[in-house]
Motif scaffolding. Structure first.
Motif, PDB file in Angstrom:
ATOM      1  N   LEU A  21       0.835  -1.190   0.000  1.00 56.70           N
ATOM      2  CA  LEU A  21       0.000   0.000   0.000  1.00 56.70           C
ATOM      3  C   LEU A  21       0.877   1.250   0.000  1.00 56.70           C
ATOM      4  CD1 LEU A  21      -2.787  -0.959   2.578  1.00 56.70           C
ATOM      5  CD2 LEU A  21      -2.891  -1.034   0.088  1.00 56.70           C
ATOM      6  N   ALA A  22       0.324   2.338  -0.529  1.00 55.70           N
ATOM      7  CA  ALA A  22       1.076   3.587  -0.630  1.00 55.70           C
ATOM      8  C   ALA A  22       1.712   3.996   0.700  1.00 55.70           C
ATOM      9  CB  ALA A  22       0.182   4.698  -1.172  1.00 55.70           C
ATOM     10  N   PRO A  23       0.972   3.924   1.820  1.00 58.01           N
ATOM     11  CA  PRO A  23       1.601   4.329   3.085  1.00 58.01           C
ATOM     12  C   PRO A  23       2.828   3.487   3.434  1.00 58.01           C
ATOM     13  CG  PRO A  23      -0.774   4.311   3.334  1.00 58.01           C
ATOM     14  CD  PRO A  23      -0.479   3.697   1.984  1.00 58.01           C
ATOM     15  N   GLU A  24       2.771   2.200   3.140  1.00 60.10           N
ATOM     16  CA  GLU A  24       3.929   1.352   3.459  1.00 60.10           C
ATOM     17  C   GLU A  24       5.146   1.773   2.642  1.00 60.10           C
ATOM     18  OE1 GLU A  24       0.822  -2.327   4.159  1.00 60.10           O
ATOM     19  OE2 GLU A  24       2.387  -2.552   2.666  1.00 60.10           O
ATOM     20  N   LEU A  25       4.899   2.099   1.382  1.00 59.86           N
ATOM     21  CA  LEU A  25       5.989   2.531   0.502  1.00 59.86           C
ATOM     22  C   LEU A  25       6.605   3.828   1.034  1.00 59.86           C
ATOM     23  CD1 LEU A  25       7.055   1.299  -2.152  1.00 59.86           C
ATOM     24  CD2 LEU A  25       5.591   2.914  -3.382  1.00 59.86           C
ATOM     25  N   ALA A  26       5.736   4.761   1.388  1.00 56.45           N
ATOM     26  CA  ALA A  26       6.232   6.040   1.917  1.00 56.45           C
ATOM     27  C   ALA A  26       6.996   5.829   3.219  1.00 56.45           C
ATOM     28  CB  ALA A  26       5.065   7.002   2.136  1.00 56.45           C
ATOM     29  N   GLN A  27       6.488   4.944   4.059  1.00 49.83           N
ATOM     30  CA  GLN A  27       7.152   4.699   5.343  1.00 49.83           C
ATOM     31  C   GLN A  27       8.564   4.151   5.147  1.00 49.83           C
ATOM     32  OE1 GLN A  27       4.164   2.227   7.151  1.00 49.83           O
ATOM     33  NE2 GLN A  27       2.871   3.969   7.725  1.00 49.83           N
ATOM     34  N   GLN A  28       8.749   3.307   4.125  1.00 54.27           N
ATOM     35  CA  GLN A  28      10.098   2.797   3.839  1.00 54.27           C
ATOM     36  C   GLN A  28      11.065   3.956   3.586  1.00 54.27           C
ATOM     37  OE1 GLN A  28       9.975  -0.022   0.587  1.00 54.27           O
ATOM     38  NE2 GLN A  28       8.293  -1.178   1.501  1.00 54.27           N
ATOM     39  N   ALA A  29      10.625   4.900   2.741  1.00 50.75           N
ATOM     40  CA  ALA A  29      11.495   6.040   2.405  1.00 50.75           C
ATOM     41  C   ALA A  29      11.734   6.923   3.632  1.00 50.75           C
ATOM     42  CB  ALA A  29      10.881   6.849   1.270  1.00 50.75           C
ATOM     43  N   ILE A  30      10.682   7.150   4.409  1.00 45.11           N
ATOM     44  CA  ILE A  30      10.798   8.033   5.582  1.00 45.11           C
ATOM     45  C   ILE A  30      11.767   7.447   6.606  1.00 45.11           C
ATOM     46  CG2 ILE A  30       9.538   8.948   7.577  1.00 45.11           C
ATOM     47  CD1 ILE A  30       7.051   9.102   5.674  1.00 45.11           C
ATOM     48  N   LEU A  31      11.617   6.162   6.895  1.00 49.29           N
ATOM     49  CA  LEU A  31      12.489   5.549   7.906  1.00 49.29           C
ATOM     50  C   LEU A  31      13.942   5.579   7.456  1.00 49.29           C
ATOM     51  CD1 LEU A  31      10.250   2.559   9.056  1.00 49.29           C
ATOM     52  CD2 LEU A  31      10.832   4.634  10.358  1.00 49.29           C
ATOM     53  N   LYS A  32      14.160   5.343   6.169  1.00 48.70           N
ATOM     54  CA  LYS A  32      15.531   5.398   5.666  1.00 48.70           C
ATOM     55  C   LYS A  32      16.080   6.826   5.711  1.00 48.70           C
ATOM     56  CE  LYS A  32      15.136   3.105   1.693  1.00 48.70           C
ATOM     57  NZ  LYS A  32      15.661   2.515   0.429  1.00 48.70           N
ATOM     58  N   GLN A 109       1.482   6.112  -5.976  1.00 49.31           N
ATOM     59  CA  GLN A 109       1.315   4.709  -6.337  1.00 49.31           C
ATOM     60  C   GLN A 109       0.434   4.669  -7.586  1.00 49.31           C
ATOM     61  OE1 GLN A 109      -1.002   2.184  -3.703  1.00 49.31           O
ATOM     62  NE2 GLN A 109       0.586   0.614  -3.786  1.00 49.31           N
ATOM     63  N   LEU A 110       1.075   4.806  -8.735  1.00 51.66           N
ATOM     64  CA  LEU A 110       0.296   4.896  -9.977  1.00 51.66           C
ATOM     65  C   LEU A 110      -0.204   3.537 -10.446  1.00 51.66           C
ATOM     66  CD1 LEU A 110       2.361   7.600 -11.902  1.00 51.66           C
ATOM     67  CD2 LEU A 110       0.141   7.867 -10.798  1.00 51.66           C
ATOM     68  N   THR A 111       0.495   2.460 -10.087  1.00 54.85           N
ATOM     69  CA  THR A 111       0.048   1.143 -10.582  1.00 54.85           C
ATOM     70  C   THR A 111      -1.321   0.783 -10.010  1.00 54.85           C
ATOM     71  OG1 THR A 111       1.172  -0.038  -8.798  1.00 54.85           O
ATOM     72  CG2 THR A 111       2.404   0.278 -10.848  1.00 54.85           C
ATOM     73  N   ALA A 112      -1.628   1.275  -8.806  1.00 56.23           N
ATOM     74  CA  ALA A 112      -2.923   0.966  -8.201  1.00 56.23           C
ATOM     75  C   ALA A 112      -4.060   1.673  -8.922  1.00 56.23           C
ATOM     76  CB  ALA A 112      -2.924   1.364  -6.721  1.00 56.23           C
ATOM     77  N   LEU A 113      -3.720   2.688  -9.735  1.00 54.20           N
ATOM     78  CA  LEU A 113      -4.737   3.459 -10.452  1.00 54.20           C
ATOM     79  C   LEU A 113      -4.810   3.054 -11.915  1.00 54.20           C
ATOM     80  CD1 LEU A 113      -3.753   6.930  -9.019  1.00 54.20           C
ATOM     81  CD2 LEU A 113      -5.702   5.531  -8.324  1.00 54.20           C
ATOM     82  N   GLY A 114      -4.100   2.007 -12.296  1.00 52.93           N
ATOM     83  CA  GLY A 114      -4.073   1.632 -13.703  1.00 52.93           C
ATOM     84  C   GLY A 114      -2.922   2.298 -14.421  1.00 52.93           C
TER      85      GLY A 114
END
Lengths: 381, 381
Positions: A21-32, A109-114
């Motif tokens: 999910l988009a939040p998980e992706l963002a969280q990866q970048a934020i934590l790093k 997260q563009l893939t989730a929108l087609g």
């Protein structure tokens, strides 16, 4: 004026992230980014979330589980310039003394929108009419490309060279979606999208990604601290459009203001991350950013100056053409790349002895540039 | 600290505006605000557009035809607190000396979307699970209402009194969507939405509206110039939720910070526009804003203090319950109402001798308040 430092930055690999999910992706970048900055979450005083299509109050959702609750969160949108706008607004608050340390991140997260198919809003008869008539962004840039080939006595292969260069750079970047190199012949033989732009001359839009930066008025304990030397956001046009579709006026205006703000000129720039959503865009922006005089974009490209190893490498990350373009993340990721370049942390794509970097993104304006946003930042050690 | 003045403000009537596109609605409010401020468009140096559901790069589209092209436009989203967040971010830039005069506007066209039915984003398993289980906002507030009736030994008629008061106020406001008065009996007899909240205890969401403000560091040539005395945005919760669903912690925290920033206390406030999306919300916010001690919200309401003519009229505009709640517009419209109240321009709903006004909005948190935004502003002459 108060100095603003970038304490650290990070991004996720750009690409398809199915099942995330988009939040998980963002969280990866934020934590790093927090780890890179060596700043504990408790020192972050405000959060700027740049996103275009992710929905209501996304930033709060993303930081909820990261120990960043309670502080102000601002969700910012400015089409392709969203990420840069997040940094710009963060800088206002830092200059005003409202905070000393903040987090800026971009997520899409563009893939989730087609994938990059941006739903038309019923907001504007003109945009809707133009878009339904086929004037979507690839068509707009194709018209510029056609005009460019005619006016500059250039060849389609000259456009293709931009893709070849940036895909070469992207092949050296573990964060890029497209990591294979290509050739002029392959670029020209790929599927035609909007003449003269073939598939490999358009940035991938089936892509997800996130990027994050920690900004602070405190000087970091680093060997090569990176400062934000200037930060400019502009919109639309000052005057009605003339008929010159090769004049990227909005970008040129943003760049002029950014150079003045930093007391620098194009000749001072060592490395550039610019908005190559299409090959023709990179050539037009060479001129708008003052890297080449009007008319000399192809000559600059062919000189090798903008290739890794050249005088002023452009898009060492691979740019949008190789990295992909997750809208809200792009502008932040450009600055993360420049941070790494200026600190000698860019690995195989490192630009030698870079001290001043420029980022640029220009977005919106589906039916022309009259309601677009553009942003230019200069960063330096 | 640098003073920030409100030079003028305006709003459209809130209601159904069929056949009008969102940009046209916003433009009406903007043009009236510029006229009210007596500021020519050419003096506006930046634009903040607050909107939740209107789509990409909306602000640029809206100001394109108003002589406001070329300058920076920032699109801001913070759910129900979007409009207040726009003012808050504008204040940062003014305090930083980046601009001296800016425009902030909010716009939402909910009727074009089917009315307040906020599309669920695939962003968060927890929110999605809760929402699919029925924990949408009316249900969340209904649970608070039920608990309130139990803990406070209150009656459903006490909740209904809030709607009666605010509909009375709204009947005096030409900008309100609902302009008829009502009675406790009518409120209680209206269709049950989520026990104990009946239809007339929920704000209308089939509504369109826009509101605009001109903010400046320059002192206006007005008899009663209105200043922004404090501006606070917070999010989520500092600590994990305890089980006390009657504690509007996020709002109380924003209010505390706003009082400290202005050097004022609840006893100094003469007029309040607060976020009465549901009747129970107004009662909880009396306590969160310090207008009543914990446990005394119903007593404050029944005393008549919060009615027009009382000691501290709350929602003289009619509030969300009578005006309707076009998300992005609401926070800006609250400040326009306070501007008019403080300058004696509020017509039949005028609060006598008001010198200090408070606005509050709290939004987001469909599945609880853990990813919400709240904003409190104090304005004064």
């Amino acid at each position: 004026m108060q100095d603003i430092y970038i304490h650290g930055g990070a991004m996720t690999p750009f690409g398809r992230h199915p099942g995330v999910l988009a939040p998980e992706l963002a969280q990866q970048a934020i934590l790093k980014a927090l780890a890179d900055a060596d700043v504990p979450a408790g020192r972050i005083q405000a959060v700027y979330c740049a996103n275009v299509l992710g929905g209501m109050i996304l930033g709060q959702l993303i930081v909820r589980d990261l120990g960043l609750k309670g502080i102000p969160v601002y969700n910012v949108e400015n089409a392709c310039a969203s990420g840069a706008t997040g940094v710009h607004l963060a800088r206002h608050a830092l200059l005003a003394g409202q905070y000393d340390t903040v987090l800026v991140f971009g997520i899409e997260q563009l893939t989730a929108l087609g994938g990059g198919t941006i739903p038309l809003q019923r907001n504007d008869h003109k945009t809707e009419l133009y878009a339904r008539s086929g004037m979507v962004l690839p068509a707009v840039y194709a018209m510029r490309g056609t005009r460019f080939l005619y006016e500059r006595d250039a060849r389609p292969a000259d456009l293709a060279e931009v893709a070849v260069k940036n895909r070469h750079h992207g092949s050296l970047n573990p964060y890029a979606q497209q990591r294979n190199t290509t050739t002029v012949e392959e670029v020209l033989a790929s599927r035609m999208i909007a003449d003269p732009l073939t598939l490999l001359q358009c940035c991938p839009s089936q892509v997800d990604g996130a990027a994050a930066l920690v900004l602070s008025t405190r000087r970091p304990a680093q060997a090569r601290p990176v400062k934000v030397l200037s930060s400019v956001v502009v919109s639309g046009m000052r005057e009605e459009a003339d008929d010159d579709i090769l004049d990227a006026e909005i970008t040129a205006r943003a760049a002029r203001q950014a150079y003045v703000q930093a007391g620098l000129g194009p000749q001072d720039v060592d490395v550039v991350e610019l908005h190559d959503a299409f090959t023709i865009a990179e050539l037009l922006y060479y001129e708008a950013l003052g890297l080449a005089p009007r008319g000399d974009a192809v000559a600059l490209l062919k000189s090798g100056a903008t290739r890794l190893g050249g005088r002023v490498p452009v898009n060492p990350s691979g740019g949008l053409l190789a990295k992909g373009h997750p809208l809200g993340a792009t502008g932040v990721a450009q600055m993360v790349e420049i941070l790494w370049q200026l600190q000698g942390r860019a690995g195989a794509r490192q630009v030698a002895e870079a001290r001043i970097g420029l980022t640029q993104c220009t977005g919106g304006g589906i039916a022309g540039v009259d309601h677009a946003a553009s942003s230019v930042h200069l960063l330096g050690v």
